[in-house]
Design a protein around this motif. Structure first.
Motif, PDB file in Angstrom:
ATOM      1  N   THR A   1       0.701  -1.276   0.023  1.00 42.41           N
ATOM      2  CA  THR A   1      -0.051   0.049  -0.039  1.00 42.41           C
ATOM      3  C   THR A   1       0.828   1.341   0.118  1.00 42.41           C
ATOM      4  O   THR A   1       0.334   2.460   0.270  1.00 42.41           O
ATOM      5  N   GLU A   2       2.098   1.013  -0.134  1.00 40.61           N
ATOM      6  CA  GLU A   2       3.080   2.287  -0.070  1.00 40.61           C
ATOM      7  C   GLU A   2       3.288   2.827  -1.656  1.00 40.61           C
ATOM      8  O   GLU A   2       3.361   2.047  -2.689  1.00 40.61           O
ATOM      9  N   ARG A   3       3.746   4.112  -1.419  1.00 42.84           N
ATOM     10  CA  ARG A   3       3.918   4.886  -2.743  1.00 42.84           C
ATOM     11  C   ARG A   3       5.298   5.652  -2.478  1.00 42.84           C
ATOM     12  O   ARG A   3       5.358   6.246  -1.213  1.00 42.84           O
ATOM     13  N   ILE A   4       5.849   6.399  -3.338  1.00 41.13           N
ATOM     14  CA  ILE A   4       6.861   7.086  -3.439  1.00 41.13           C
ATOM     15  C   ILE A   4       6.538   8.615  -4.048  1.00 41.13           C
ATOM     16  O   ILE A   4       6.123   8.590  -5.198  1.00 41.13           O
ATOM     17  N   ASP A   5       6.505   9.758  -3.097  1.00 38.19           N
ATOM     18  CA  ASP A   5       6.029  10.856  -3.615  1.00 38.19           C
ATOM     19  C   ASP A   5       7.319  11.806  -3.837  1.00 38.19           C
ATOM     20  O   ASP A   5       8.077  11.769  -3.193  1.00 38.19           O
ATOM     21  N   ASP A   6       7.403  12.389  -4.953  1.00 37.69           N
ATOM     22  CA  ASP A   6       8.242  13.340  -5.424  1.00 37.69           C
ATOM     23  C   ASP A   6       7.988  14.496  -4.657  1.00 37.69           C
ATOM     24  O   ASP A   6       6.937  15.413  -4.708  1.00 37.69           O
TER      25      ASP A   6
ATOM     26  N   GLY B   1      15.226  17.093  -5.630  1.00 36.56           N
ATOM     27  CA  GLY B   1      15.193  15.828  -5.979  1.00 36.56           C
ATOM     28  C   GLY B   1      14.639  14.698  -4.617  1.00 36.56           C
ATOM     29  O   GLY B   1      14.770  13.747  -4.880  1.00 36.56           O
ATOM     30  N   LEU B   2      14.331  15.322  -3.774  1.00 35.84           N
ATOM     31  CA  LEU B   2      13.819  14.610  -2.698  1.00 35.84           C
ATOM     32  C   LEU B   2      12.512  13.741  -2.893  1.00 35.84           C
ATOM     33  O   LEU B   2      11.740  14.231  -3.594  1.00 35.84           O
TER      34      LEU B   2
END
Length: 246
Positions: free
Chosen positions: A8-13, A18-19
């Motif tokens: 259920t996880e995602r990576i947000d910009d 660039g973090l």
């Protein structure tokens, strides 16, 4: 550096240097309050900082980008959120500046230096234990309600970890302002700067930013209001600058 994501996880910009940030779609995701606090906090070069209730680490990561702090320790009681913060630290290569501890802020005695930090930042739960909606999942409930620690617990911890004349930066709700100022003064953290945040110029304030100084002299500055949206419903220029859009 790559890390393993859960289902259920995602990576947000974060659209800043660039973090990136790992978040759980079923959990508590960061909002504008953390972004505003990161902008409000004036952290000096080489400072040692504590982020009480770091959650997924958004505030600590933003401060690593915006300031030249030497070290920030994020304290988070929820194991899964602390784990997300640790993995976000890895993907951003911040291991030398950002440390995450899965601990209760009430049980830190002997684990981090007393009177050893230049600044503390905190975005604590806004609601008391028996206030607001409680039909939420436990992750959101702990993030929003004073279940594991009260506002007084956060302020007691702040007093213990700050150096003399060290600074505490808080974002909270205006309806808790009396509690905040009373507790800050009770524990010798003198409120020095206060700024209200409004959704629009014609609306009531929905956030308040406070700077307090340990053992500071009484003098409170009320800064000009911060408006999030203009009359057309667009972000104001100040908010665009905070988000690095202009």
């Amino acid at each position: 550096m790559e890390v393993q994501l859960k289902e259920t996880e995602r990576i947000d910009d974060l659209q800043l240097k660039g973090l990136k940030l790992i978040q759980d779609t079923n959990g508590f995701c960061f909002g504008i309050d953390a972004v505003l606090l990161a902008n409000f906090a004036k952290v000096k070069k080489g400072a040692k900082v504590v982020d009480l209730g770091t959650g997924t680490g958004i505030l600590s990561i933003l401060l690593c980008a915006k300031t030249k702090l030497s070290k920030i320790i994020g304290i988070e009681i929820q194991k899964d959120m602390a784990d997300m913060a640790k993995r976000s630290c890895i993907i951003n290569n911040l291991q030398d500046r950002f440390e995450v501890m899965n601990e209760n802020i009430k049980e830190l005695k002997g684990k981090i230096n007393k009177n050893g930090f230049d600044a503390i930042v905190m975005n604590p739960p806004y609601m008391g234990l028996n206030s607001g909606k409680t039909n939420e999942n436990m992750k959101k409930l702990i993030s929003r309600h004073e279940i594991t620690a009260t506002l007084e617990d956060f302020i007691i911890a702040s007093k213990g970890f700050l150096k003399d004349k060290g600074c505490l930066y808080i974002v909270h709700r205006p309806n808790r302002l009396v509690d905040l100022t009373y507790l800050l003064r009770k524990y010798k953290l003198e409120p020095k700067v206060l700024r209200f945040v409004h959704s629009k110029a014609e609306s009531a304030a929905n956030l308040v930013l406070i700077k307090a100084v340990k053992n500071g002299r009484p003098f409170l500055k009320i800064s000009e209001p911060l408006y999030v949206y203009d009359k057309s419903g667009n972000y104001t220029n100040e908010i665009l600058k905070i988000y690095n859009k202009i």
